[in-house]
Write an enzyme that holds these catalytic residues in place. Sequence first.
Site, mmCIF file in Angstrom:
data_model
loop_
_atom_site.group_PDB
_atom_site.id
_atom_site.type_symbol
_atom_site.label_atom_id
_atom_site.label_comp_id
_atom_site.label_asym_id
_atom_site.label_seq_id
_atom_site.Cartn_x
_atom_site.Cartn_y
_atom_site.Cartn_z
ATOM 1 N N ARG A 127 0.814 -1.226 0.000
ATOM 2 C CA ARG A 127 0.000 0.000 0.000
ATOM 3 C C ARG A 127 0.844 1.271 0.000
ATOM 4 N NH1 ARG A 127 -2.844 -3.547 3.379
ATOM 5 N NH2 ARG A 127 -4.861 -4.175 2.517
ATOM 6 N N GLU A 191 5.627 18.247 -24.652
ATOM 7 C CA GLU A 191 5.118 18.592 -23.326
ATOM 8 C C GLU A 191 5.605 19.973 -22.891
ATOM 9 O OE1 GLU A 191 2.906 17.160 -21.550
ATOM 10 O OE2 GLU A 191 2.752 15.120 -22.344
ATOM 11 N N LYS A 233 4.211 22.552 -14.043
ATOM 12 C CA LYS A 233 3.570 21.360 -13.503
ATOM 13 C C LYS A 233 3.578 21.365 -11.984
ATOM 14 C CE LYS A 233 2.754 16.534 -14.119
ATOM 15 N NZ LYS A 233 2.928 15.345 -14.959
ATOM 16 N N GLU A 243 -6.316 15.717 -9.158
ATOM 17 C CA GLU A 243 -7.040 16.099 -10.372
ATOM 18 C C GLU A 243 -8.542 16.257 -10.131
ATOM 19 O OE1 GLU A 243 -5.555 14.936 -14.537
ATOM 20 O OE2 GLU A 243 -7.366 13.748 -14.292
ATOM 21 N N ARG A 247 -5.850 20.619 -12.103
ATOM 22 C CA ARG A 247 -4.842 19.736 -12.705
ATOM 23 C C ARG A 247 -5.265 19.241 -14.089
ATOM 24 N NH1 ARG A 247 -1.052 15.158 -9.840
ATOM 25 N NH2 ARG A 247 -0.060 14.434 -11.751
ATOM 26 N N ASN A 251 -3.882 18.184 -19.191
ATOM 27 C CA ASN A 251 -4.298 17.235 -20.229
ATOM 28 C C ASN A 251 -4.530 17.915 -21.574
ATOM 29 O OD1 ASN A 251 -4.376 14.838 -18.597
ATOM 30 N ND2 ASN A 251 -6.203 15.663 -17.621
ATOM 31 N N HIS A 254 -4.199 15.945 -24.732
ATOM 32 C CA HIS A 254 -3.988 14.548 -24.377
ATOM 33 C C HIS A 254 -5.165 13.635 -24.668
ATOM 34 C CE1 HIS A 254 -0.368 16.046 -22.611
ATOM 35 N NE2 HIS A 254 -0.062 14.891 -22.064
ATOM 36 N N HIS A 258 -3.901 10.542 -26.553
ATOM 37 C CA HIS A 258 -3.920 9.185 -26.004
ATOM 38 C C HIS A 258 -4.690 8.229 -26.915
ATOM 39 C CE1 HIS A 258 -3.048 10.376 -21.528
ATOM 40 N NE2 HIS A 258 -1.986 10.434 -22.303
#
Length: 366
Positions: A127, A191, A233, A243, A247, A251, A254, A258
């Site tokens: 964890r 980026e 960032k 997010e 945040r 993206n 993206h 993606h």
Amino acid sequence: MTSQPDRPDRDVTVIPVTGGSPYEVRVGRGLVAEIGAALPPAAAKVLVIHAPPLAEQAEALRERLSGRVEVLLAEVPDAEGAKRVEVAAFCWQIMGQTDFTRTDAVIGLGGGATTDLAGFVAATWLRGVAVIQVPTTVLGMVDAAVGGKTGINTAEGKNLVGAFWAPHAVIVDLDLLDGLPQNELLAGMAEVVKCGFIADERILELLEADVRVATDRTSDVFRELVERSIRVKATVVSDDFTEQGQREILNYGHTLGHAIEHAERYRWRHGAAIAIGMVFAAELSHLAGSLASEQVDRTRHILASLTLPTSYPLGRWKTLLATMQRDKKARAGMLRFIVLDGVGRPRVLNGTDESMLFAAYQEVGS
């Protein structure tokens, strides 16, 4: 990664990431020497996760740390091939067989895919154990290694399985870029461009002034671009680690990017797909009435100057749309895109009519 003594005169830029789990991003040259000092004090074992091209550097790191901790090496597939549950299970197996405890640590040595995997392995073992990210690509330095987003891919899409897990430290040693092919460096600059459009226009101005100097890994301008991108960032994730709001602006480009990566079975470089995604997002912003056509043209010009693609086959739209509808940023089947109200003014566009999306894609389609 040759062994070298500590250099007390090292020029180091420290960029703090604040919030619930604060850490530092250290940027400079010769910083590999600092990795041992960055380990948690109680760590007795370290798992170094790396891709095959970095085997020599991983071995050198093991030698460097051998007097401090027991170092285990996990060689994983290169690029997106590393981000599979079978690869994560391989790392967990090593950790289980060596009695890896909660006080031990993982080091992600490599590009964005390696640091994504390393972070996910660290987040899920017992964890959560400490992870130190040591990115070796521009993409890893300015994006993947910073922010604590970790994950692996599935057959249905990219990064659909993952966890938010802040790194213990991020070491950005610019000397590690020495062996990086120039096309890989240029792909990572996508980026950097993103950070320019969503937050820091000075990044765009430096790229437009002289792209050759800006992409010369030995230049002061290149270092400034890396540091400015990391600051963008760091600022965003400090305010919104998981997010829930701001945040999402990271993206930009993206969602379609993606989908293109998935359509290409991850054979494309991330930056190439995101470049096309940014052109699409700029066109969508323009159609929404919030971005001037000059900024759309500017997007294409900057990306083309970096030899990054700005178009994709028109006939692939239906496939891309289906993938985007499974995107992790979608809400209740509603697609969400980051668009611009101008440079440095990103916002979320919800529930866009499919006809507008297709119209934007037609401007990208070839």
